[in-house]
Design a protein around this motif. Sequence first.
Motif, mmCIF file in Angstrom:
data_model
loop_
_atom_site.group_PDB
_atom_site.id
_atom_site.type_symbol
_atom_site.label_atom_id
_atom_site.label_comp_id
_atom_site.label_asym_id
_atom_site.label_seq_id
_atom_site.Cartn_x
_atom_site.Cartn_y
_atom_site.Cartn_z
ATOM 1 N N THR A 131 40.097 -20.115 -71.971
ATOM 2 C CA THR A 131 38.851 -19.968 -72.715
ATOM 3 C C THR A 131 38.467 -21.236 -73.470
ATOM 4 N N SER A 132 39.369 -21.742 -74.287
ATOM 5 C CA SER A 132 38.987 -22.868 -75.134
ATOM 6 C C SER A 132 38.813 -24.145 -74.327
ATOM 7 N N GLY A 133 39.671 -24.363 -73.356
ATOM 8 C CA GLY A 133 39.584 -25.576 -72.549
ATOM 9 C C GLY A 133 38.281 -25.649 -71.772
ATOM 10 N N THR A 140 40.939 -14.092 -81.005
ATOM 11 C CA THR A 140 40.275 -13.528 -79.834
ATOM 12 C C THR A 140 39.694 -14.646 -78.981
ATOM 13 N N SER A 141 39.285 -14.254 -77.808
ATOM 14 C CA SER A 141 38.672 -15.198 -76.899
ATOM 15 C C SER A 141 37.396 -15.791 -77.491
ATOM 16 N N ALA A 142 36.583 -14.942 -78.114
ATOM 17 C CA ALA A 142 35.315 -15.422 -78.671
ATOM 18 C C ALA A 142 35.590 -16.522 -79.701
ATOM 19 N N THR A 158 49.816 -28.895 -62.699
ATOM 20 C CA THR A 158 50.648 -28.676 -63.883
ATOM 21 C C THR A 158 50.867 -29.982 -64.625
ATOM 22 N N VAL A 159 50.612 -29.967 -65.898
ATOM 23 C CA VAL A 159 50.954 -31.130 -66.710
ATOM 24 C C VAL A 159 52.424 -30.980 -67.073
ATOM 25 N N THR A 160 53.235 -31.974 -66.739
ATOM 26 C CA THR A 160 54.679 -31.845 -66.975
ATOM 27 C C THR A 160 55.184 -32.692 -68.130
ATOM 28 N N GLY A 198 41.503 -6.942 -67.661
ATOM 29 C CA GLY A 198 40.459 -6.221 -66.926
ATOM 30 C C GLY A 198 39.718 -5.205 -67.763
ATOM 31 N N HIS A 199 39.529 -5.499 -69.036
ATOM 32 C CA HIS A 199 38.866 -4.548 -69.924
ATOM 33 C C HIS A 199 37.771 -5.238 -70.732
ATOM 34 N N TYR A 200 36.946 -4.446 -71.420
ATOM 35 C CA TYR A 200 35.951 -4.959 -72.366
ATOM 36 C C TYR A 200 36.647 -5.197 -73.689
ATOM 37 N N LEU A 203 42.845 -29.713 -66.472
ATOM 38 C CA LEU A 203 44.047 -29.544 -65.659
ATOM 39 C C LEU A 203 44.580 -28.135 -65.874
ATOM 40 N N GLU A 204 44.596 -27.350 -64.831
ATOM 41 C CA GLU A 204 45.006 -25.952 -64.946
ATOM 42 C C GLU A 204 46.100 -25.656 -63.925
ATOM 43 N N ARG A 205 47.213 -25.136 -64.392
ATOM 44 C CA ARG A 205 48.348 -24.954 -63.494
ATOM 45 C C ARG A 205 48.239 -23.727 -62.594
ATOM 46 N N GLY A 259 41.950 -24.035 -79.642
ATOM 47 C CA GLY A 259 42.237 -22.708 -79.089
ATOM 48 C C GLY A 259 43.519 -22.165 -79.706
ATOM 49 N N ASN A 260 44.093 -21.188 -79.029
ATOM 50 C CA ASN A 260 45.218 -20.476 -79.629
ATOM 51 C C ASN A 260 46.508 -21.275 -79.748
ATOM 52 N N ILE A 261 46.576 -22.426 -79.108
ATOM 53 C CA ILE A 261 47.787 -23.240 -79.301
ATOM 54 C C ILE A 261 47.905 -23.669 -80.768
HETATM 55 C C1 LIG Z 1 48.767 -10.768 -73.122
HETATM 56 C C2 LIG Z 1 47.550 -11.238 -73.878
HETATM 57 C C3 LIG Z 1 46.436 -10.434 -73.915
HETATM 58 C C4 LIG Z 1 45.306 -10.834 -74.604
HETATM 59 N N1 LIG Z 1 44.233 -9.997 -74.616
HETATM 60 C C5 LIG Z 1 43.101 -10.402 -75.247
HETATM 61 C C6 LIG Z 1 41.939 -9.578 -75.239
HETATM 62 O O1 LIG Z 1 41.941 -8.489 -74.665
HETATM 63 N N2 LIG Z 1 40.835 -10.015 -75.875
HETATM 64 C C7 LIG Z 1 40.802 -11.229 -76.522
HETATM 65 O O2 LIG Z 1 39.770 -11.586 -77.062
HETATM 66 N N3 LIG Z 1 41.884 -12.009 -76.563
HETATM 67 C C8 LIG Z 1 43.026 -11.636 -75.943
HETATM 68 N N4 LIG Z 1 44.136 -12.449 -75.975
HETATM 69 C C9 LIG Z 1 44.103 -13.721 -76.731
HETATM 70 C C10 LIG Z 1 43.895 -14.933 -75.805
HETATM 71 O O3 LIG Z 1 44.870 -15.857 -76.188
HETATM 72 C C11 LIG Z 1 42.507 -15.493 -76.005
HETATM 73 O O4 LIG Z 1 41.599 -14.532 -75.555
HETATM 74 C C12 LIG Z 1 42.165 -16.745 -75.206
HETATM 75 O O5 LIG Z 1 42.510 -16.601 -73.854
HETATM 76 C C13 LIG Z 1 42.776 -17.988 -75.771
HETATM 77 O O6 LIG Z 1 42.236 -19.089 -75.114
HETATM 78 P P1 LIG Z 1 43.049 -20.431 -74.960
HETATM 79 O O7 LIG Z 1 42.156 -21.392 -74.293
HETATM 80 O O8 LIG Z 1 43.622 -20.804 -76.259
HETATM 81 O O9 LIG Z 1 44.289 -20.070 -74.020
HETATM 82 P P2 LIG Z 1 44.391 -19.390 -72.583
HETATM 83 O O10 LIG Z 1 43.208 -18.604 -72.242
HETATM 84 O O11 LIG Z 1 45.690 -18.708 -72.597
HETATM 85 O O12 LIG Z 1 44.458 -20.637 -71.596
HETATM 86 C C14 LIG Z 1 45.532 -21.512 -71.546
HETATM 87 C C15 LIG Z 1 45.562 -22.110 -70.177
HETATM 88 O O13 LIG Z 1 46.411 -23.228 -70.175
HETATM 89 C C16 LIG Z 1 47.069 -23.283 -68.951
HETATM 90 N N5 LIG Z 1 48.258 -24.122 -69.124
HETATM 91 C C17 LIG Z 1 49.286 -23.945 -69.994
HETATM 92 N N6 LIG Z 1 50.183 -24.929 -69.876
HETATM 93 C C18 LIG Z 1 49.718 -25.769 -68.923
HETATM 94 C C19 LIG Z 1 50.215 -26.966 -68.340
HETATM 95 N N7 LIG Z 1 51.375 -27.489 -68.742
HETATM 96 N N8 LIG Z 1 49.503 -27.567 -67.374
HETATM 97 C C20 LIG Z 1 48.318 -27.040 -66.963
HETATM 98 N N9 LIG Z 1 47.811 -25.903 -67.470
HETATM 99 C C21 LIG Z 1 48.490 -25.271 -68.445
HETATM 100 C C22 LIG Z 1 47.360 -21.833 -68.672
HETATM 101 O O14 LIG Z 1 47.624 -21.609 -67.315
HETATM 102 C C23 LIG Z 1 46.102 -21.158 -69.137
HETATM 103 O O15 LIG Z 1 45.170 -21.004 -68.101
HETATM 104 C C24 LIG Z 1 45.274 -12.067 -75.303
HETATM 105 C C25 LIG Z 1 46.404 -12.888 -75.252
HETATM 106 C C26 LIG Z 1 47.539 -12.495 -74.558
HETATM 107 C C27 LIG Z 1 48.729 -13.389 -74.537
#
Ligand SMILES: Cc1cc2nc3c(=O)[nH]c(=O)nc-3n(C[C@H](O)[C@H](O)[C@H](O)COP(=O)(O)OP(=O)(O)OC[C@H]3O[C@@H](n4cnc5c(N)ncnc54)[C@H](O)[C@@H]3O)c2cc1C
Lengths: 461, 417
Positions: free
Chosen positions: B20-22, B300-302, B92-94, B54-56, B40-42, B292-294
Amino acid sequence: MQCDTFDIAIIGAGVVGCAMARRFTLDGARVVVIEKALDVLEGASKGNSAILHTGFDAPPGSLEQACIAAGYKEYLEIAQEMSLPILKSGALVLAWSSDQMAQLPKLIEKAHTNGVTNVANLSREEILRREPNLSPALIGGFEVPGEYLIDPWGTAHAYVLQAIANGATLMRNAEVLDGDFEGTSWSLKTTQGDVRANHVINCTGLYGDIVDERLIGSKKFTITPRKGQFVVFDKPASKLVSSIVLPVPTKTTKGVVICRTIFGNLLVGPTAEDQDSRTDASTSRGALLDLHAKGVKMVPELSQYEVTTAYAGLRPAAEFSDYQIKHDSERRYVTVGGIRSTGLSSSLGIAQHVSELLQNSGTQFRAVSSPVIPTPERLSEYHERDWQCPGGESIICHCELVTKREIERVLDGPMPPATLAGLKRRTRVTMGRCQGFYCTGGLAALTEGRLVRPMGSRNGS
Amino acid sequence: MAVNIISESSCRVAIVGGGTSGLALAAELKRLNVGSVVVLEREPISGGIPRHCGHYPFGIHEYRRLMKGPEYARKNSDVATKLRAIIRTGTTVTALRPGGTLEITTHAGRELLHADRVVLCTGVRESSRAQRFIGGDRPYGVISTGALQSMAYLQNIRPFRNPVIFGSELVSFSAIQTCSHVGIKPIALVEEEDRVRVRSLLSPYLIAKRVPLHTGIRHPKIVGRETVEALEFTDKNGDHRRIETDGIIISGRFRPEAALLRASHLDVDSGTGGPVVDQTGRCSDPAYFATGNILRPAETSAFCWQEGVDTAARVANDLQAPSPHTPKVVSVSHDDPAIRFVVPQRIDTSLPPYGMAHFYLGLAEEVRGVLEARSDGILIWEKSIRSRPVRRLQFSLSEIVKPPAADDITFTLRRLG
Ligand SMILES: Cc1cc2nc3c(=O)[nH]c(=O)nc-3n(C[C@H](O)[C@H](O)[C@H](O)COP(=O)(O)OP(=O)(O)OC[C@H]3O[C@@H](n4cnc5c(N)ncnc54)[C@H](O)[C@@H]3O)c2cc1C
Ligand SMILES: Cc1cc2nc3c(=O)[nH]c(=O)nc-3n(C[C@H](O)[C@H](O)[C@H](O)COP(=O)(O)OP(=O)(O)OC[C@H]3O[C@@H](n4cnc5c(N)ncnc54)[C@H](O)[C@@H]3O)c2cc1C
């Protein structure tokens, strides 16, 4: 089912049975390995510290000491050609109390008696210089440069795969229930039908006494399993200690080991808990928290690192401290029992010893002249991995960087895993920090129809 | 160390993680015309966690439309692609190298990518059983919600039929939904804390779904040889309980997916488990940002989408900054065990005010009291709070960090009652 007569039937495919299968196959015997579990290495050999011991602290003059020394030597000789990885970390035996300190001279002397002559005393300052992350609470210690780290599963797999590649038969999911010695050969009754063999070698680890009773009607020892639990830290923690940190055993405390693993993690354990159950390798929160605390006490920085997993293994301990290897040449039967806590290191030596026992009683085979040497996957973090080589297709398990190509090779190989657990031991999938969070779905699809115990069922089927 | 490198390339901004954030970040950076942007997405498909939710509800804030996770993940990818961000999947970023060079691996082999700026967007995952010290046997069938979702929604595979759900966060409840999708019926939800971790308004949901709830359980133990047979525990009355089950879903207790980070030269915050950042998301190496969540578990995603968008402006600004600036840093810390983390961990007061508007605080336990910010021991700000661990707490950054700012700010708690 199996109608011809094998020269040797090996019961049990733990590391000892696997090494035995390799030895006798290379000696030229027709070998069958009979294992009751769905896969090899489901018993004592499933969980250990994975240290290749020199035998420096084994009782001098014991069979155990001799087998470790011989096993260690052969391991170093064959490691290269069989692509068995070794992490030459060396060990430090450390004293944390004056009690333990008092034991050191005796231990060093024992090591020298055992022929491990490079064992030498170290000052506290020297130890802390080499291992700056150790707690300064330590008092002293000595080094054992020859203690190394190896792959506990890949090693045994390599042995049995070499046996198979040179003609041995592996039967899995086949429990030996009973058997009769019929004058010149044995008829073994298994859950997969009868097997005939001229000699039987009982390598059943935790069931050694039970199988002796079933086959020869008596037992010379009783197994009391001794559980050992471990906590595994995530890979970044492996930079905290480079040596294997061994405790000084005293009467009151056993102490725990801290060491890296060949897979790049850091390990703290094991506990030592006697129990009746031969199957209960469960962990307990209390013990794990205690190990965690002990680890942090010895290496304070560890508190900042993430735990990856926890596991336990069962040592096949008997009431005798030495190995129980007994040859009944009349009945052409060998018991290899009580291989308690050094079997990974000694297995090649045990196999040599048993091979000699049979030769000395007149059993001769013609050694295979140019044996096939298979090269199984090498899963060491300290050696080149498949993902570092071009064309690995894609990475399936992101934490352990396992490629699709590696998984396919194992699934299509000569000893495919029956369960996810077996696939894990062969490839490391799901064994990393996320424990399957990311790759379980993809893995379930990739392994569909290819495991005896599937990872799931299709919805709607 | 890096063997077998087959090629090298460079770009303006490299984004690690196409979730989401990327993706939101990539799209916005293209809108801001910063130059080449590579995600870069693994995984074989971009989109991140929502791909298997798969839900709202997803997408209301971002696209004014109610969507399920997979559609939302596609939408985020499509938008970024249309704006000509390059999304490289199966990549994959290693390793992260100082100065913005990434080691990456694809099916073809290993390469190096040099970027003027790198943004880490690798998200969060759930804690495993070992990380929670859940003892017992190690049979097959103990999996996280994320793993269950990827089996159920991406593969239509069902690992068990009547699992127990371990944990009581939002994601634990969405596990129930995931289960229904593939005909799995959870038979209990257990929680070690004394009550449900999210607002108790979700308890009626359990009643509606007829999933019994056990809170305050102790000594959990998983039983089973090959597959799960039971979960044993001591219930809150001190009685030993055994629930026969064929699976355990270990849910929640999010933690950043920070493997790359921990193996790198960048500073890690032990509170969040993510990188140490300033209010613009900049890490300890100025070539690296994170969003993002890191940054912290977990939103949440939003929320993460918006963070990605906001971070784009910060990275773009930084790329335009004439020369390397001299940062003036206020370090932020906390010294009460009830405070788990504070983000950002540093404030660079030499920067224009385009950074995060808030401090985000995470609690380790339920708290009733007064949150104080002190500088050099002197109280500079306070606010009464009453909150539970999984709720987000945010406090205006500009109200706390006022010029002339001191060198450090420490958050502490004064408990009431
Ligand atoms: C099990 C679970 C269920 C969730 N359910 C919900 C929900 O229902 N609703 C909601 O709003 N939020 C939910 N969340 C929170 C979720 O973290 C956020 O919605 C959102 O996806 C966070 O975005 P992000 O970009 O931080 O991380 P992510 O969406 O997790 O994206 C991170 C990406 O980085 C990639 N990545 C990681 N390491 C590497 C690497 N070394 N090299 C290349 N690519 C890499 C991963 O493959 C992944 O695609 C849930 C989280 C989890 C863990
Ligand atoms: C905690 C711990 C730490 C250790 N650390 C080390 C170490 O660092 N270094 C080292 O060298 N050693 C170590 N060891 C010791 C080593 O793991 C053991 O000595 C070794 O695994 C014993 O192997 P085995 O083949 O004798 O037994 P097992 O592995 O138990 O093999 C016996 C096999 O026989 C099968 N079997 C049983 N009954 C039947 C039947 N009726 N029919 C057919 N098959 C049957 C079983 O299924 C099993 O697969 C450790 C052990 C433990 C538990």
